[in-house]
Design a protein around this motif. Structure first.
Motif, PDB file in Angstrom:
ATOM      1  N   LYS A 105       7.195   2.701   2.267  1.00  0.00           N
ATOM      2  CA  LYS A 105       6.742   1.520   3.006  1.00  0.00           C
ATOM      3  C   LYS A 105       6.000   1.896   4.291  1.00  0.00           C
ATOM      4  CE  LYS A 105       9.679  -2.051   3.346  1.00  0.00           C
ATOM      5  NZ  LYS A 105      11.005  -2.693   3.535  1.00  0.00           N
ATOM      6  N   ASP A 164       2.383  -7.171  -2.679  1.00  0.00           N
ATOM      7  CA  ASP A 164       2.226  -8.149  -1.591  1.00  0.00           C
ATOM      8  C   ASP A 164       0.791  -8.267  -1.095  1.00  0.00           C
ATOM      9  OD1 ASP A 164       2.355  -5.553  -0.501  1.00  0.00           O
ATOM     10  OD2 ASP A 164       3.305  -6.210   1.353  1.00  0.00           O
ATOM     11  N   ILE A 165      -0.079  -7.335  -1.464  1.00  0.00           N
ATOM     12  CA  ILE A 165      -1.483  -7.462  -1.064  1.00  0.00           C
ATOM     13  C   ILE A 165      -2.391  -7.497  -2.299  1.00  0.00           C
ATOM     14  CG2 ILE A 165      -1.195  -6.551   1.279  1.00  0.00           C
ATOM     15  CD1 ILE A 165      -2.301  -3.860   0.307  1.00  0.00           C
ATOM     16  N   GLY A 166      -1.835  -8.000  -3.390  1.00  0.00           N
ATOM     17  CA  GLY A 166      -2.668  -8.251  -4.567  1.00  0.00           C
ATOM     18  C   GLY A 166      -2.650  -7.178  -5.636  1.00  0.00           C
ATOM     19  N   GLY A 167      -1.809  -6.155  -5.487  1.00  0.00           N
ATOM     20  CA  GLY A 167      -1.742  -5.094  -6.490  1.00  0.00           C
ATOM     21  C   GLY A 167      -1.229  -5.623  -7.826  1.00  0.00           C
ATOM     22  N   LYS A 168      -1.850  -5.124  -8.914  1.00  0.00           N
ATOM     23  CA  LYS A 168      -1.430  -5.565 -10.246  1.00  0.00           C
ATOM     24  C   LYS A 168      -1.164  -4.374 -11.164  1.00  0.00           C
ATOM     25  CE  LYS A 168      -5.159  -8.172 -10.730  1.00  0.00           C
ATOM     26  NZ  LYS A 168      -6.131  -9.163 -11.278  1.00  0.00           N
ATOM     27  N   GLY A 169      -0.937  -3.216 -10.565  1.00  0.00           N
ATOM     28  CA  GLY A 169      -0.600  -2.055 -11.384  1.00  0.00           C
ATOM     29  C   GLY A 169      -1.723  -1.054 -11.580  1.00  0.00           C
ATOM     30  N   ASP A 206      -5.795  -8.694   3.572  1.00  0.00           N
ATOM     31  CA  ASP A 206      -4.833  -7.850   2.846  1.00  0.00           C
ATOM     32  C   ASP A 206      -5.034  -6.339   2.995  1.00  0.00           C
ATOM     33  OD1 ASP A 206      -3.521 -10.105   1.922  1.00  0.00           O
ATOM     34  OD2 ASP A 206      -4.615 -10.148   0.018  1.00  0.00           O
ATOM     35  N   LEU A 213     -10.607  -0.156  -4.263  1.00  0.00           N
ATOM     36  CA  LEU A 213      -9.583  -0.314  -5.305  1.00  0.00           C
ATOM     37  C   LEU A 213      -9.345  -1.800  -5.578  1.00  0.00           C
ATOM     38  CD1 LEU A 213      -7.320   0.704  -7.172  1.00  0.00           C
ATOM     39  CD2 LEU A 213      -5.849   0.942  -5.173  1.00  0.00           C
ATOM     40  N   GLU A 272      -9.856  -3.501  -9.048  1.00  0.00           N
ATOM     41  CA  GLU A 272      -8.625  -4.019  -9.648  1.00  0.00           C
ATOM     42  C   GLU A 272      -8.771  -5.498 -10.012  1.00  0.00           C
ATOM     43  OE1 GLU A 272      -5.049  -3.005  -7.525  1.00  0.00           O
ATOM     44  OE2 GLU A 272      -3.814  -3.764  -9.165  1.00  0.00           O
ATOM     45  N   GLN A 273      -9.455  -6.273  -9.158  1.00  0.00           N
ATOM     46  CA  GLN A 273      -9.640  -7.701  -9.416  1.00  0.00           C
ATOM     47  C   GLN A 273     -10.780  -7.938 -10.419  1.00  0.00           C
ATOM     48  OE1 GLN A 273      -7.626  -9.911  -7.937  1.00  0.00           O
ATOM     49  NE2 GLN A 273      -6.665  -8.508  -6.506  1.00  0.00           N
ATOM     50  N   MET A 303       0.843  -1.195   0.000  1.00  0.00           N
ATOM     51  CA  MET A 303       0.000   0.000   0.000  1.00  0.00           C
ATOM     52  C   MET A 303       0.862   1.222   0.000  1.00  0.00           C
ATOM     53  SD  MET A 303      -3.251   0.737   0.511  1.00  0.00           S
ATOM     54  CE  MET A 303      -3.058   1.771  -0.921  1.00  0.00           C
ATOM     55  N   SER A 304       0.671   2.041  -0.987  1.00  0.00           N
ATOM     56  CA  SER A 304       1.439   3.277  -0.960  1.00  0.00           C
ATOM     57  C   SER A 304       0.922   4.242  -2.029  1.00  0.00           C
ATOM     58  CB  SER A 304       2.930   3.010  -1.165  1.00  0.00           C
ATOM     59  OG  SER A 304       3.675   4.132  -0.707  1.00  0.00           O
ATOM     60  N   PHE A 363       6.281  -4.803   2.001  1.00  0.00           N
ATOM     61  CA  PHE A 363       6.071  -3.444   1.486  1.00  0.00           C
ATOM     62  C   PHE A 363       4.860  -2.775   2.134  1.00  0.00           C
ATOM     63  CE2 PHE A 363       4.166  -0.501  -1.622  1.00  0.00           C
ATOM     64  CZ  PHE A 363       5.230   0.358  -1.801  1.00  0.00           C
ATOM     65  N   SER A 364       3.794  -3.538   2.340  1.00  0.00           N
ATOM     66  CA  SER A 364       2.560  -2.949   2.885  1.00  0.00           C
ATOM     67  C   SER A 364       2.468  -3.091   4.396  1.00  0.00           C
ATOM     68  CB  SER A 364       1.340  -3.576   2.210  1.00  0.00           C
ATOM     69  OG  SER A 364       1.412  -3.372   0.816  1.00  0.00           O
ATOM     70  N   ARG A 365       3.602  -3.000   5.079  1.00  0.00           N
ATOM     71  CA  ARG A 365       3.636  -3.240   6.526  1.00  0.00           C
ATOM     72  C   ARG A 365       2.735  -2.295   7.318  1.00  0.00           C
ATOM     73  NH1 ARG A 365       9.869  -1.096   7.329  1.00  0.00           N
ATOM     74  NH2 ARG A 365       9.432   1.114   7.008  1.00  0.00           N
ATOM     75  N   PHE A 370      -1.910   3.106  -4.820  1.00  0.00           N
ATOM     76  CA  PHE A 370      -1.926   1.731  -5.356  1.00  0.00           C
ATOM     77  C   PHE A 370      -1.733   0.697  -4.253  1.00  0.00           C
ATOM     78  CE2 PHE A 370       2.615   0.717  -5.097  1.00  0.00           C
ATOM     79  CZ  PHE A 370       3.178   1.970  -4.911  1.00  0.00           C
ATOM     80  N   LEU A 371      -2.178  -0.528  -4.556  1.00  0.00           N
ATOM     81  CA  LEU A 371      -1.979  -1.640  -3.623  1.00  0.00           C
ATOM     82  C   LEU A 371      -0.600  -2.229  -3.889  1.00  0.00           C
ATOM     83  CD1 LEU A 371      -5.379  -3.572  -4.069  1.00  0.00           C
ATOM     84  CD2 LEU A 371      -4.801  -1.934  -2.275  1.00  0.00           C
ATOM     85  N   GLY A 372       0.157  -2.525  -2.848  1.00  0.00           N
ATOM     86  CA  GLY A 372       1.435  -3.186  -3.026  1.00  0.00           C
ATOM     87  C   GLY A 372       1.217  -4.547  -3.660  1.00  0.00           C
TER      88      GLY A 372
END
Lengths: 103, 575
Positions: A39, A63-68, B249, B333, B337-338, A1-2, B209-211, A59-61
């Motif tokens: 981070k 590591d949590i399912g982000g795809k761009g 998540d 999102l 996104e999915q 997440m960032s 990354f998403s800590r 955007f979703l990282g």
């Protein structure tokens, strides 16, 4: 997440850096904003809502399912427009700030 | 010792005010508003970020969950909280804030918060104690109301690190600026601590990354608890941790789905599973029961677990998209996104890492009936205040108001603050400046934070051990946290942000230390998951229907057990 800030679009207002609850956004020597600690982002979207030019991509990282795919917002008085950009497809959702959630 | 020259060093700056508020979040802002509306006292809010979006309400909130709807009463609210918290609450404190819940809600509406109403103009309820709002803008509204008050000064970008303690009383606080090289000494006749609770003690759900994609604000790092601990204030119920049940998540809320579209919890076999885990017939499952059931279903191999949303209407799906944008946009999102919304796929759920947070659990400062801590002149409200769980946003506002009025009364009888000796101030500045002088050591800031979270996860009941603690493991945790406290003295700050991070790590280590002692002290299992003791797996009402309190003295955590304070009692500290 960032988030990531589009340097080309940034208008140097510094508002995102001001409101970030983690103090994670700073301005470079040209006053352009960037996220110095990506981070450490909570994903609260406070910065997005300050940005008048839609320069901040949320955007979703991976590591949590982000795809761009990313999200940005544009403020229009009582309305907040949310744009979710998936390659060339852009979804728009609008929330009325004066209207309560139904759920 | 010869001090090496160094580029960075803080210089002292002295400020004076009547009432210092530490932390400009939900409770802090409301305290400031209350003081301004009831007196001409000077107020100073020290906020480490910026009050517009700082604290728990940064992203917004989905509903107001502490409101007395028609048919309910402050008395029934106390009974509900008492039952949900297995009896370990300060009934007096819960009762006094319950009586203010509706009045503070009305005030929020006057500030501009949209609340859903029916045709007759009454609030639409979302359950017995919940009402529907648009909480996206709630923090800017509160901040605006504060900024409109002339006698309130806001110091954004200032991190408070310790109280000024003179004898048994608090007369201000020390802090540093995150913008300039300044060390603040702020004298105040009274201090209200509203820093929020503690996240980041345990290894989080998404450690990479998403800590920071977590339930609670990752910027609430237990500063208020740690300052109180170091100053010798009595703390209560830290062992009652809070663990949320969230969307996988994104760690977004589940209540909006569960209550909004009446979704049930099902396992991977499609079975509803919560009722099998000790929920009485006809009763509503409590938060820990729903969480515990999910942990066990996964352990038995029947996971993942879901909220059953498949088949909801298109209108409901769109409603959920918007509701989440207003509080946890990552979830909307994710659905988009999915290309699979909640109408097509059930929503996977998981338990979070444990937090110490007095707005949901009962952990925090031990207070008298007027929100004063055991240190004179120090008041607490919101997530840092103990004894009143499930207070949520409106409860924090109510408590902020109670603390503010009590602080006003206190400064009315105050005979002035004594200035500190210059040498004392210099010693405090030097101690902070040492972090700029430390040579880069073997361990950096991230390593110490990770080490703390790993220790707490494995040995103090984190996610990886199903939230269970045992004496043998807690003793290892205590030892490791002690070692990390030593290491933390060697950390090096290259800039002011590093200096903040170092203090956030040290504060959390202090909270961990006291939390471990509390977890070890309660020799029963009072709450599923929150405080689940493998050595004593049952509830023991004969011996443990008591508060576990503590005081930090000469480096040791001293445990005190106290009897339950009843609803109509007037509780005062005895010195």
């Amino acid at each position: 997440m960032s988030i990531r800030i589009d340097k080309g679009k940034c208008v140097r207002c510094g508002q995102c850096a001001l409101v970030c609850p983690g103090g994670l956004i700073v301005q470079d020597e040209e006053k352009k904003a960037y996220i110095k600690y990506p981070k450490d982002c909570w994903g609260c979207a406070a910065c997005l809502k300050e940005c008048k030019v839609g320069a901040i991509k949320y955007f979703l990282g991976a590591d949590i399912g982000g795809k761009g795919v990313y999200l940005y917002t544009l403020d229009e008085q009582d309305f907040l427009h949310w744009f979710i950009v998936n390659n060339d497809i852009q979804h728009r959702m609008t929330s009325n700030k004066r209207e309560s959630n139904k759920y | 010792m010869v001090l090496k020259p160094c580029k960075m060093a803080l210089k002292p700056e002295i400020l004076k005010t009547d009432i210092l508020i530490v932390g400009g979040g939900t409770a802090g802002c409301f305290s400031a508003i209350t003081i301004a509306e009831n007196s001409k006292a000077k107020v100073l809010i020290a906020e480490k970020a910026h009050i517009k979006r700082s604290g728990c309400l940064a992203a917004g909130v989905n509903a107001l969950n502490a409101y007395i709807n028609p048919g309910e009463s402050p008395e029934s609210y106390v009974e509900y909280v008492k039952k949900d918290a297995e009896g370990i609450i300060r009934e007096d404190l819960v009762y006094s804030l319950a009586k203010k819940l509706n009045q503070v809600t009305q005030k929020l509406e006057e500030m501009g918060l949209p609340i859903l109403k029916d045709a007759k103009g009454d609030y639409v309820s979302r359950g017995k104690r919940n009402i529907k709002i648009n909480g996206e803008n709630i923090k800017p509204l509160l901040a605006q109301a504060v900024q409109a008050k002339k006698n309130v000064q806001i110091l954004n970008g200032v991190n408070i690190i310790d109280y000024i303690v003179q004898g048994q009383r608090v007369s201000g606080a020390y802090g540093f600026s995150l913008k300039k090289n300044l060390f603040y000494v702020i004298y105040a006749k009274a201090v209200i601590c509203t820093t929020g609770g503690a996240a980041g003690l345990y290894k989080p759900n998404n450690p990479g990354f998403s800590r920071h994609k977590m339930w609670y604000s990752p910027f609430n790092t237990g500063a208020g608890y740690a300052m109180g601990i170091r100053a010798g204030a009595e703390m209560t119920s830290l062992e009652m941790r809070f663990i949320a049940l969230r969307c996988k998540d994104t760690i977004a809320p589940t209540g909006t789905i569960a209550q909004g579209v009446r979704a049930r919890q099902i396992n991977s076999l499609g079975q509803e599973y919560v009722k099998q885990y000790g929920v009485k017939a006809g009763a509503e499952a409590s938060t820990p029961q729903r969480l515990y059931a999910t942990v066990l279903e996964n352990r038995e191999g029947r996971g993942p677990c879901y909220l059953q949303t498949r088949g909801i209407t298109e209108e409901q799906e769109q409603g959920l998209y918007k509701a989440y944008l207003n509080m946890a946009p990552a979830q909307t999102l994710k659905w988009v996104e999915q290309s699979r919304g909640p109408g097509s796929d059930n929503v996977e759920i998981e338990g979070t890492e444990p937090y110490v947070v007095g707005g949901h659990a009962a952990s925090g400062y031990w207070l008298n009936g007027q929100c004063m801590t055991t240190l004179q002149g120090l008041f607490a409200a919101g997530d840092v205040a103990g004894g009143s769980p499930k207070k949520y946003v409106t409860g924090c506002l109510a408590e902020g108001e109670i603390a503010a009025l009590a602080a006003l009364q206190y400064i009315g009888i105050d005979d002035g603050v004594v200035m500190l000796e210059q040498s004392l101030i210099q010693a405090k500045v030097d101690a902070v400046n040492l972090y700029f002088r430390n040579e880069p050591g073997l361990y950096g800031l991230e390593e110490v934070e990770e080490a703390m979270q790993k220790v707490m996860d494995e040995y103090a009941g984190g996610i990886s051990v199903g939230y269970t603690v045992s004496r043998a493991k807690l003793q290892i945790a205590a030892q490791r946290i002690e070692e990390l406290l030593e290491i933390s003295k060697t950390l090096r700050a290259a800039d002011l942000h590093d200096l903040l991070t170092i203090h956030e790590i040290i504060d959390r280590l202090y909270v961990c230390k006291v939390l471990i002692a509390h977890l070890e002290a309660r020799k029963e299992t009072r709450w599923l998951c929150y405080q689940q003791n493998a050595d004593f797996p049952n509830k023991d009402n004969v011996h443990w229907r008591k508060y576990v309190n503590s005081r930090y003295e000469n480096g040791e955590v001293k445990i005190l057990l106290r009897e339950i304070v009843k609803r109509d009692e007037v509780y005062e500290h005895s010195y």
